[in-house]
Design a protein around this motif. Sequence first.
Motif, PDB file in Angstrom:
ATOM      1  N   ALA A 164       0.546 -10.691   3.134  1.00  0.00           N
ATOM      2  CA  ALA A 164       0.253 -10.253   4.515  1.00  0.00           C
ATOM      3  C   ALA A 164       1.508 -10.278   5.382  1.00  0.00           C
ATOM      4  N   SER A 165       2.409 -11.235   5.115  1.00  0.00           N
ATOM      5  CA  SER A 165       3.619 -11.351   5.953  1.00  0.00           C
ATOM      6  C   SER A 165       4.553 -10.158   5.766  1.00  0.00           C
ATOM      7  N   ALA A 166       4.342  -9.380   4.686  1.00  0.00           N
ATOM      8  CA  ALA A 166       5.246  -8.243   4.427  1.00  0.00           C
ATOM      9  C   ALA A 166       4.731  -6.953   5.069  1.00  0.00           C
ATOM     10  N   LEU A 167       3.533  -7.035   5.706  1.00  0.00           N
ATOM     11  CA  LEU A 167       2.937  -5.802   6.235  1.00  0.00           C
ATOM     12  C   LEU A 167       3.462  -5.474   7.637  1.00  0.00           C
ATOM     13  N   ALA A 168       3.496  -4.163   7.937  1.00  0.00           N
ATOM     14  CA  ALA A 168       3.992  -3.710   9.237  1.00  0.00           C
ATOM     15  C   ALA A 168       2.921  -3.928  10.294  1.00  0.00           C
ATOM     16  N   GLY A 198      -6.864  -0.165   8.482  1.00  0.00           N
ATOM     17  CA  GLY A 198      -8.069  -0.096   7.669  1.00  0.00           C
ATOM     18  C   GLY A 198      -8.453   1.348   7.380  1.00  0.00           C
ATOM     19  N   SER A 199      -7.873   2.309   8.118  1.00  0.00           N
ATOM     20  CA  SER A 199      -8.143   3.724   7.819  1.00  0.00           C
ATOM     21  C   SER A 199      -7.118   4.193   6.789  1.00  0.00           C
ATOM     22  N   LEU A 200      -7.646   4.658   5.648  1.00  0.00           N
ATOM     23  CA  LEU A 200      -6.754   5.035   4.541  1.00  0.00           C
ATOM     24  C   LEU A 200      -5.746   6.106   4.969  1.00  0.00           C
ATOM     25  N   ILE A 201      -6.249   7.158   5.647  1.00  0.00           N
ATOM     26  CA  ILE A 201      -5.380   8.276   6.030  1.00  0.00           C
ATOM     27  C   ILE A 201      -4.290   7.801   6.993  1.00  0.00           C
ATOM     28  N   TYR A 202      -4.700   7.051   7.993  1.00  0.00           N
ATOM     29  CA  TYR A 202      -3.766   6.596   9.026  1.00  0.00           C
ATOM     30  C   TYR A 202      -2.705   5.673   8.403  1.00  0.00           C
ATOM     31  N   ASP A 203      -3.159   4.743   7.572  1.00  0.00           N
ATOM     32  CA  ASP A 203      -2.215   3.783   6.989  1.00  0.00           C
ATOM     33  C   ASP A 203      -1.287   4.449   5.983  1.00  0.00           C
ATOM     34  N   PHE A 204      -1.822   5.440   5.265  1.00  0.00           N
ATOM     35  CA  PHE A 204      -0.981   6.193   4.324  1.00  0.00           C
ATOM     36  C   PHE A 204       0.111   6.930   5.106  1.00  0.00           C
ATOM     37  N   PHE A 205      -0.253   7.476   6.255  1.00  0.00           N
ATOM     38  CA  PHE A 205       0.702   8.240   7.072  1.00  0.00           C
ATOM     39  C   PHE A 205       1.762   7.305   7.674  1.00  0.00           C
ATOM     40  N   LEU A 206       1.321   6.225   8.295  1.00  0.00           N
ATOM     41  CA  LEU A 206       2.260   5.355   9.023  1.00  0.00           C
ATOM     42  C   LEU A 206       3.012   4.400   8.088  1.00  0.00           C
ATOM     43  N   GLY A 207       2.354   4.021   6.994  1.00  0.00           N
ATOM     44  CA  GLY A 207       2.996   3.104   6.057  1.00  0.00           C
ATOM     45  C   GLY A 207       2.554   1.686   6.285  1.00  0.00           C
ATOM     46  N   ARG A 208       2.177   1.008   5.200  1.00  0.00           N
ATOM     47  CA  ARG A 208       1.616  -0.331   5.330  1.00  0.00           C
ATOM     48  C   ARG A 208       2.671  -1.425   5.238  1.00  0.00           C
ATOM     49  N   GLU A 209       3.587  -1.272   4.283  1.00  0.00           N
ATOM     50  CA  GLU A 209       4.551  -2.362   4.094  1.00  0.00           C
ATOM     51  C   GLU A 209       5.777  -2.105   4.962  1.00  0.00           C
TER      52      GLU A 209
END
Length: 418
Positions: free
Chosen positions: A157-161, A167-178
Motif C-alpha cells: 500500500a505504501s507504494a501506491l500513488a 477502485g474504478s478499473l478504467i480510472y486507475d488504469f488511466f492515472l496509474g496505481r503505483e
Amino acid sequence: MAPPQGSRAPLEFGGPLGAAALMLLLPVTMFHLLLVARSGPARLLGPPPYLPGLEELWSPWALLLCLTWLGLQAALYLLPARKVAEGQELKDKSRLRYPINGFQALVLTALLVGLGVSAGLPLSALPEMLLPLAFAATLTAFIFSLLLYLKALVAPASALAPGGNSGSLIYDFFLGRELNPRICSFDFKYFCELRPGLIGWVLINLALLMQEAELRGSPSLAMWLVNGFQLLYVADALWYEEAVLTTMDIIHDGFGFMLAFGDLAWVPFTYSLQAQFLLYHPQPLGWPLASFICLINAVGYYIFRGANSQKNTFRKNPSDPRVADLETISTATGRRLLVSGWWGMVRHPNYLGDLIMALAWSLPCGVFHLLPYFYFLYFTALLVHREDRDERQCLQKYGLAWHEYCRRVPYRIVPYVY
Ligand SMILES: NC(=O)C1=CN([C@@H]2O[C@H](COP(=O)(O)OP(=O)(O)OC[C@H]3O[C@@H](n4cnc5c(N)ncnc54)[C@H](OP(=O)(O)O)[C@@H]3O)[C@@H](O)[C@H]2O)C=CC1
Ligand SMILES: CC(C)CCC[C@@H](C)[C@H]1CC=C2C3=C(CC[C@@]21C)[C@@]1(C)CC[C@H](O)C[C@@H]1CC3
C-alpha cells in the motif's frame, strides 16, 4: 475492487468517464494529426484525408524498431551515471535514488545515429513509417500500462500513488496505481518521462529535416529553426534532468496509461508536428522574420530557464547566494515560498516561458494554417489544467501560507491577464 485504505483522493480528469474518453480521444487525435499533416489542405479541424486500414497501421518491423529503440535507451540508462540523485521523501520516509545520465544518453544516441547514417542507415525513410511507428508505440504503451496495472496489484500500500487508486478499473488504469514502479533500481516512470519519447522526438525531427534535404536539395530555414528550438528544449530537459524529480508526475501521479502513452507515443509523434507539417508544406521564411522568431524563442527560454533554475536552486539550498536575497514567506511545513524574483511576477513563470517558446515553434510554419499551432493550443490547455492541479496540491500542503502567496502574487501564468 475496493480502494486501499487511506488513499482516497478527489477524482480528476472527469472521473472514470473522462478517463475512458481521453483514452480514446488521445490516440485518435494523434493519428488525425499524423494524417492531416501530410494531406494537401492540412486542416486541423477538417476530416482526415482518409481512414487508414490495419494493413497501413500494423507493421512488425515498426514494432521491432520501437522495441529496439526502447531497448537502446534502457541500455543507455543503465550505463554508469555522472551522479546519482535522491528523490523526494516517500510516505515510508525513504528516498529513491535516480541515475543522472540523460544528457549522456542524448549525446551517445547522437553518436550512434551519426555512425549509423554514415554507414548507410536510411534515416530519411523514417517519416514514411510514422503511422506504423505511432501505432506500434500506442500498442506498446497500452500493453505496458496493463503490465503496470497488474504489477500494482501486488505492490505494498505504501507504494501506491495518492490519485490512481479509486477502485474504478478504467480510472486507475488511466492515472496509474503505483507511484514509482521499479524492477531493482530501474525506475520505469523516470526512464519514460525523459528518454525514449524526448530523444525520439528530436530523432523524428532530424529524419524530417533529412528527408526535406533529399526532396528539395537542402533543409529550409523554417525546418532548421523548428529543429534547433526543439533540440534546445530537449537538451535542456536532459541537462537539468534532476529537476524532473520534483515534478508532480514523479512525486504525485501514478504510472499508468496517461503517462505511458504521453511519454512513448504522444510526445514523439505529436510534438514533431511542426516539422511534419513543414516537410509537406514548405514555408518561405526570410532572415528578418527568422531573427524575430529566434528572439521570441530566446525570451521564452530565458524566462523558462530562469524561473526553473531559481526555484530549483532555492529548493536545494535557500542560502545559496543566487537566491538568498529573495523575499519569501514561511509555511507551516518549514518550507518557504518565494514571493519575489520570477516567482513574485506570476505563480507559474516557468509555464509562461514554456508557452512563449511553444509559440516560437509554430511561427516558422506561417500564419495560414491552424495545424502547426496545435501544440500551442494543446499546451495552453495542458498547462492551465496542470496549474489548477498544482494549486490544489499546494493549498493542501501549505494552507494559509498558500492563500497569502496568492494574495501577494495574484496572477497565475500571464501577468495582468490570467
Ligand atoms: N512540454 C511539456 O509537455 C511539459 C512541460 N512542462 C514544464 O516542466 C516544468 C516543470 O513543471 P511542473 O512540474 O508542472 O511544475 P513546477 O516546476 O512549476 O513546480 C510546481 C511546484 O513548485 C513549488 N512552488 C510553487 N510556487 C513556489 C514558490 N513561489 N516558491 C517556491 N516553490 C514553489 C511547489 O512545490 P514544492 O513547494 O513542494 O517545492 C509546486 O508544487 C515547467 O517548466 C513546465 O513548463 C510541464 C508539463 C508538460
Ligand atoms: C497526453 C496527456 C494528456 C498528457 C501527457 C503528458 C505528458 C506528455 C507530459 C506530462 C509532463 C511532462 C513533462 C515533460 C514532457 C511532457 C510530459 C511527459 C518535460 C520532460 C518536458 C521538458 C521540460 O523541461 C520538463 C518536463 C517535465 C514534465
